[in-house]
Design a protein around this motif. Structure first.
Motif: not given
Length: 403
Positions: A214-215, A305-306, A310-312, A345-347
């Protein structure tokens, strides 16, 4: 991973529609009120078993119909799956995978994963704690689909415990005795603490994973505007920071429930547990809620959200295994088996560009453009940044047509 075909029957405004999709960007463009968001809402429902717009299924069924059906063909590498959900307001929903009926709708979770950007995201920063709890729990379920069972168990136990407390509170107000009514409260405390501890350990693990992402995302969207920090505030108090694992969290919750029992009986509601917690979003040295500007709040919401995306994506197709908890169980239940999960994932960007200034619009578009599949809705073509050039669909009068 991507959705290669979407089919709707009696969903929202659509009596029936077939939409061929593919990797890359697909943009649905048309005037407001024509059904653009309905399309991406259906994809999101397959991923979360819920809508980002309404809290119940009834509004999702077309007026005059008694059910709605969502079907999607999902491609993951060389594998292709057909996932179907039948929405039956007032009755049990049904699910099928490759035409085979499933015992529960939540059995389809994990086949489709999405990260949704929408105007409602501003509530992540400016809204009530429930918005942030939902954000965490939906992302946890995307990481570990079987956590849907833990969440369901927690909600069920919480509801039954609240009913017991409410009955006891009413009895006391009317001068009655409540001892017999509370004879099972210790058992409900144990069940609530067990499911709550599993939910807490996953939330804390998620926040630790999201913090650096997130940062980084905030710095990309608003250079020099950070840093940002994610701080979990638990209803059990400051002791939460020192709890090391599931058993410690279980004991902590159980003790907190015992300490709060007198007050809970007086008020007739459960005052301790994950349902009372909050994710505090810090911007610099101040909480973002109440202090961040409108633009800063948008950047923070987009960064969350970004970071989720990135995590998934980083966890990959096999993920990290499933949590050590069996849905429906209690203390001492066995570890569930690990399992693979779909990849990137789908964005979904639902009318979000119209809400952003030009700088944030272009920066967000650049960051999401490389994704395997991006679904965009917009009222006019000019709202879709040029870097997201791809397949265009016009949406009007109940029809979806490829340009």
């Amino acid at each position: 991973m991507h959705v290669s075909h979407l089919s709707l029957a009696d969903f929202r405004s659509y009596a029936g529609v077939e939409v061929p999709l593919g990797p890359g960007v697909s943009a649905f463009v048309g005037p407001n009120g024509q059904g653009k968001t309905n399309l991406v809402e259906a994809v999101g429902y397959l991923a979360t078993l819920g809508s980002h717009r309404v809290s119940s299924d009834a509004p999702l069924v077309r007026i005059g119909a008694d059910r709605a059906v969502i079907r999607a063909v999902v491609v993951q590498g060389e594998r292709q799956q057909l996932v179907e959900l039948e929405l039956n307001p007032g009755r049990a929903n049904r699910a099928r995978i490759n035409r085979s009926s499933q015992a529960r709708p939540r059995d389809v979770l994990g086949i489709v994963r999405t990260v949704l950007f929408a105007p409602e995201d501003l509530a992540l920063v400016k809204g009530d704690p429930g918005e942030r709890r939902r954000f965490l729990d939906e992302l946890i379920t995307a990481r570990f689909p079987r956590m849907a069972g833990v969440r369901s168990d927690y909600d069920r136990v919480l509801k039954q415990r609240n009913t017991l407390l409410k009955s006891a509170a009413m009895a006391r107000r009317h001068g009655g005795r409540s001892g017999a009514d509370l004879s099972t409260l210790d058992v409900w405390d144990q069940h609530l603490a067990r499911a709550g501890a599993e939910l807490l350990v996953q939330r804390l693990d998620l926040i630790a994973a999201l913090q650096p992402l997130t940062d980084k995302a905030y710095e990309q969207l608003a250079p020099g505007g950070g840093p940002v920090a994610l701080d979990y505030r638990g209803s059990v108090g400051e002791e939460l920071a020192d709890a090391g694992g599931r058993e410690e969290l279980y004991a902590l919750l159980l003790g907190a429930l015992g300490s709060a029992r007198k007050q809970e009986i007086e008020r007739g509601v459960t005052l301790v547990g994950p349902h009372r917690d909050d994710l505090v979003l810090q911007l610099g040295r101040l909480p973002a809620k109440g202090y961040a500007s409108h633009g800063e709040s948008w950047s923070y919401a987009l960064a969350l959200r970004l970071a989720s995306y990135d995590l998934l994506r980083a966890e990959g197709p096999m993920g990290r295994g499933e949590p050590a908890f069996e849905a429906g169980g209690g203390p001492g239940t066995a570890r569930v088996e690990g399992g693979g999960r779909p990849g990137e994932p789908v964005l979904v960007l639902d009318d979000v560009f119209a809400e952003l200034d030009e700088r944030r619009r272009e920066r967000l578009a650049e960051l999401v453009a490389p994704a395997e599949q991006v679904l965009v809705t917009a009222a006019v073509d000019d709202d879709v940044p040029g870097v997201l050039a791809g397949t265009r669909f016009t949406v009007a009068d109940g029809a979806v047509e490829r340009v």
